[in-house]
Design an enzyme around this catalytic site. Structure first.
Site, mmCIF file in Angstrom:
data_model
loop_
_atom_site.group_PDB
_atom_site.id
_atom_site.type_symbol
_atom_site.label_atom_id
_atom_site.label_comp_id
_atom_site.label_asym_id
_atom_site.label_seq_id
_atom_site.Cartn_x
_atom_site.Cartn_y
_atom_site.Cartn_z
ATOM 1 N N HIS A 117 44.423 40.234 -0.226
ATOM 2 C CA HIS A 117 44.795 41.186 0.829
ATOM 3 C C HIS A 117 45.612 40.511 1.915
ATOM 4 O O HIS A 117 45.482 39.319 2.190
ATOM 5 C CB HIS A 117 43.567 41.894 1.416
ATOM 6 C CG HIS A 117 42.665 41.052 2.262
ATOM 7 N ND1 HIS A 117 42.839 40.905 3.623
ATOM 8 C CD2 HIS A 117 41.556 40.335 1.950
ATOM 9 C CE1 HIS A 117 41.873 40.135 4.107
ATOM 10 N NE2 HIS A 117 41.091 39.769 3.123
ATOM 11 N N ASP A 146 41.427 33.992 5.499
ATOM 12 C CA ASP A 146 41.064 35.373 5.188
ATOM 13 C C ASP A 146 42.213 36.310 5.538
ATOM 14 O O ASP A 146 42.224 36.885 6.610
ATOM 15 C CB ASP A 146 39.800 35.746 5.976
ATOM 16 C CG ASP A 146 39.247 37.102 5.625
ATOM 17 O OD1 ASP A 146 39.645 37.642 4.582
ATOM 18 O OD2 ASP A 146 38.422 37.627 6.403
ATOM 19 N N GLU A 180 42.156 45.810 3.813
ATOM 20 C CA GLU A 180 40.833 45.296 3.435
ATOM 21 C C GLU A 180 39.909 45.158 4.628
ATOM 22 O O GLU A 180 38.709 45.458 4.537
ATOM 23 C CB GLU A 180 40.992 43.946 2.726
ATOM 24 C CG GLU A 180 39.738 43.441 2.028
ATOM 25 C CD GLU A 180 38.792 42.639 2.920
ATOM 26 O OE1 GLU A 180 37.650 42.384 2.499
ATOM 27 O OE2 GLU A 180 39.202 42.255 4.046
ATOM 28 N N GLU A 181 40.440 44.703 5.755
ATOM 29 C CA GLU A 181 39.595 44.438 6.916
ATOM 30 C C GLU A 181 39.053 45.708 7.566
ATOM 31 O O GLU A 181 38.164 45.637 8.420
ATOM 32 C CB GLU A 181 40.353 43.609 7.949
ATOM 33 C CG GLU A 181 40.776 42.215 7.474
ATOM 34 C CD GLU A 181 39.604 41.277 7.208
ATOM 35 O OE1 GLU A 181 38.451 41.693 7.406
ATOM 36 O OE2 GLU A 181 39.848 40.130 6.799
ATOM 37 N N GLU A 205 39.673 35.879 -2.366
ATOM 38 C CA GLU A 205 39.095 35.519 -1.074
ATOM 39 C C GLU A 205 38.796 34.022 -1.102
ATOM 40 O O GLU A 205 38.591 33.432 -2.169
ATOM 41 C CB GLU A 205 37.807 36.302 -0.823
ATOM 42 C CG GLU A 205 38.002 37.791 -0.640
ATOM 43 C CD GLU A 205 38.543 38.184 0.724
ATOM 44 O OE1 GLU A 205 38.708 37.287 1.590
ATOM 45 O OE2 GLU A 205 38.810 39.385 0.923
ATOM 46 N N HIS A 392 37.656 35.273 10.853
ATOM 47 C CA HIS A 392 37.338 36.172 11.971
ATOM 48 C C HIS A 392 37.008 35.407 13.257
ATOM 49 O O HIS A 392 36.555 36.013 14.228
ATOM 50 C CB HIS A 392 36.179 37.123 11.634
ATOM 51 C CG HIS A 392 36.475 38.039 10.489
ATOM 52 N ND1 HIS A 392 35.754 39.191 10.258
ATOM 53 C CD2 HIS A 392 37.387 37.991 9.497
ATOM 54 C CE1 HIS A 392 36.215 39.801 9.182
ATOM 55 N NE2 HIS A 392 37.211 39.079 8.700
#
Length: 424
Positions: A117, A146, A180-181, A205, A392
Site C-alpha cells: 500500500h 509502513d 490501507e491506513e 508489510e 505510525h
C-alpha cells in the site's frame, strides 16, 4: 502458556531439517545489484507525501509507480474506487485514492499476487521536517516501513526477475492501494477478488526489526459507535424534566465493559466518549466508541449480536440508544496452504544462512492480507517486506539496510519455486 507451546511446536514443524540447499548465486548477485537502485526508489517514494486523504500526493505517487512498472514491461492500469465497491465507515473520506495494478505475463501457469500500500498516516507538511535520510545501518523517513518499503521492494523484485530473464510464472500481479491506513474502504473488494484469482498472495508489510519473520495471521479490526439521545433541561431549576444522556451512556458502557474473551482473542475496549455542552444543562446527547479485535471472522457475528442485545437494557427508557457496528478489517486466519508456503520460505532463507521466524498468532494489528484471504483457501502470507520499526511514530520510523538483499532473495526465490511447482 498453551499459545507459547503451540507456537514453538509450529515453528519446529515449519523449520524442517537443519541442512540447507546451497544458495542460488545468480539470484544473490542480482539481489546485491538491486540494493542501491531500491534505495533510490525508496527515497523517491518517501519524498512524496501520501497521507490517506492527500489526493494530490497519492496521484503523484501512483503515477510514479505506474511509470516504473510500465518500464519493466507490465500492463498497468489505475483502478478507481466506485460507490458500488466502497464500504463507507464513519471516517471514510469522500474521495478515496486509486489503486495501481500491473500484470506481467509469463510462460507458466501459476498466478502470484504481490500486495502493498502507498498511503501513510502522516499529515501534510511533516516531510519538510523529516526527509529521507540514511544513518548507519538504517534508512529513515515518514512511511518508510509502513509501507513505502513494500512498494519499492515489489518494484525491485520485478526488476530482479527481469534481470534474470525469469518468467516461468503464469501471471505476476502487482496491486498497490492508497487507502490501507483508513481500513481500505475503496480497495477491499478488489483485493479480495485478486486474492481469489491467484494461487499465492505475498503481502509486503514490513517485518520486525527485532524479529526477521513472516506472519500467517493478523487481527480483525472493528468498531462500535454508541449514540444516546436524551432531553436537555436546566440542571439547577428542572433536572427532572430532562433525560440525562450521560447517565444512559455510562450505564451502557458499564454493562458492556466485560465483553472481551481472552480464550478466543476477542477484545472490546471503550476508548472514546463525549457528552454535554454546558455544566448547567442536562445533556441531551452522548456518544462513545469502542475498538474491537477478533482472530476469527465468525467472531464478528457473535460480538455484534451481544452488543446489540446488551444495548436494549436501558437505564432510562425515555432515552434513545443507537448502535453502529463497523467491520473495518477481517482477520487473516492461518491456513494449511499458508503454512506450506511459509515452510518453503524458511528453507529458502536457510540457503543464505538466515533463520526465518513464522508467526501463526496475530499480534493485534490488521493488514490487507486478510482481504486477500477472504474468498480463498490458497496461500496468503504477510510480512514479506523489509525489517523495519516505528510505524505510525512521529520521528523514529526506519528500515534496516541489511535486510534489503536477504528479502529480495527470499521473495524472488519463492516466486521461482511457486512458478516451478516446488512450493504451495
Amino acid at each position: 502458556m498453551k499459545i507459547a507451546l503451540a507456537c514453538t511446536a509450529l515453528a519446529l514443524a515449519l523449520a524442517g531439517p537443519a541442512h540447507a540447499q546451497p544458495a542460488d548465486t545468480a539470484v544473490q548477485r542480482a539481489a546485491a545489484s538491486q540494493k542501491q537502485p531500491l534505495l533510490d526508489t525508496l527515497k523517491e517514494f518517501v519524498s512524496i507525501e501520501t497521507g490517506s486523504r492527500d489526493a494530490a500526493g497519492l496521484t503523484k505517487a501512483t503515477e510514479l509507480l505506474a511509470s516504473r512498472l510500465r518500464a519493466l514491461g507490465g500492463q498497468v492500469e489505475f483502478v478507481e474506487p466506485t460507490d458500488a465497491t466502497t464500504y463507507r465507515m464513519a471516517d471514510t473520506p469522500g474521495k478515496i485514492g486509486r489503486m495501481v495494478k500491473a500484470s506481467f505475463r509469463g510462460t507458466g501457469s501459476k498466478r502470484i499476487l504481490l500486495l502493498a500500500h502507498m498511503d501513510t498516516v502522516y499529515p501534510q507538511g511533516m516531510l519538510a521536517r523529516q526527509p529521507f535520510r540514511i544513518d548507519g545501518d538504517k534508512a529513515y523517513g515518514l512511511g518508510i516501513a509502513d509501507d513505502k518499503q513494500g512498494v519499492a521492494l515489489v518494484v525491485h523484485i520485478v526488476a530482479l526477475l527481469k534481470q534474470l530473464n525469469f518468467n516461468e510464472y503464469g501471471e505476476l500481479t502487482v496491486l498497490v492501494n492508497s487507502d490501507e491506513e483508513i481500513s481500505s474502504p475503496g480497495s477491499r473488494e478488489a483485493i479480495a477478488a485478486a486474492g481469489a484469482a491467484h494461487d499465492v498472495t505475498m503481502s509486503f508489510e514490513s517485518s520486525r526489526a527485532a524479529s526477521d519473520k513472516l506472519s500467517l495471521a493478523t487481527a480483525g479490526i472493528g468498531s462500535v459507535q454508541l449514540k444516546v439521545e436524551g432531553k436537555a433541561s436546566h440542571a439547577g431549576l428542572a433536572p427532572e424534566q430532562g433525560v440525562n444522556a450521560l447517565y444512559e451512556l455510562s450505564h451502557q458502557l458499564l454493562q458492556m465493559r466485560d465483553l472481551s474473551d481472552p480464550q478466543t482473542g476477542l477484545k472490546l475496549n471503550w476508548t472514546i466518549s463525549q457528552a454535554g455542552t454546558n455544566r448547567n444543562v442536562i445533556p441531551a446527547q452522548a456518544t462513545a466508541e469502542a475498538d474491537v479485535r477478533v482472530l476469527r471472522v465468525a467472531d464478528y457475528d457473535r460480538i455484534e449480536a451481544v452488543v446489540r442485545e446488551r444495548a436494549k437494557k436501558q437505564l432510562l427508557p425515555e432515552s434513545k440508544v443507537t448502535v453502529s457496528f463497523e467491520r473495518r478489517r477481517p482477520p487473516l486466519e492461518t491456513s494449511d496452504a499458508s503454512r506450506k508456503l511459509a515452510a518453503q520460505a524458511q528453507a529458502i532463507y536457510r540457503e543464505i544462512g538466515k533463520d526465518l521466524v513464522v508467526d501463526p498468532v496475530a499480534e493485534g494489528g490488521g493488514t490487507d492480507a486478510a482481504f486477500a484471504a477472504l474468498k480463498t483457501k490458497n496461500a496468503v502470507v504477510e510480512r514479506f517486506g523489509l525489517q523495519g520499526f516505528g510505524a505510525h511514530s512521529t520521528d523514529a520510523e526506519y528500515i534496516l539496510l541489511g535486510s534489503i538483499e536477504p528479502r529480495l532473495y527470499l521473495a524472488a526465490r519463492l516466486i521461482m519455486d511457486v512458478s516451478r511447482g516446488r512450493a504451495q
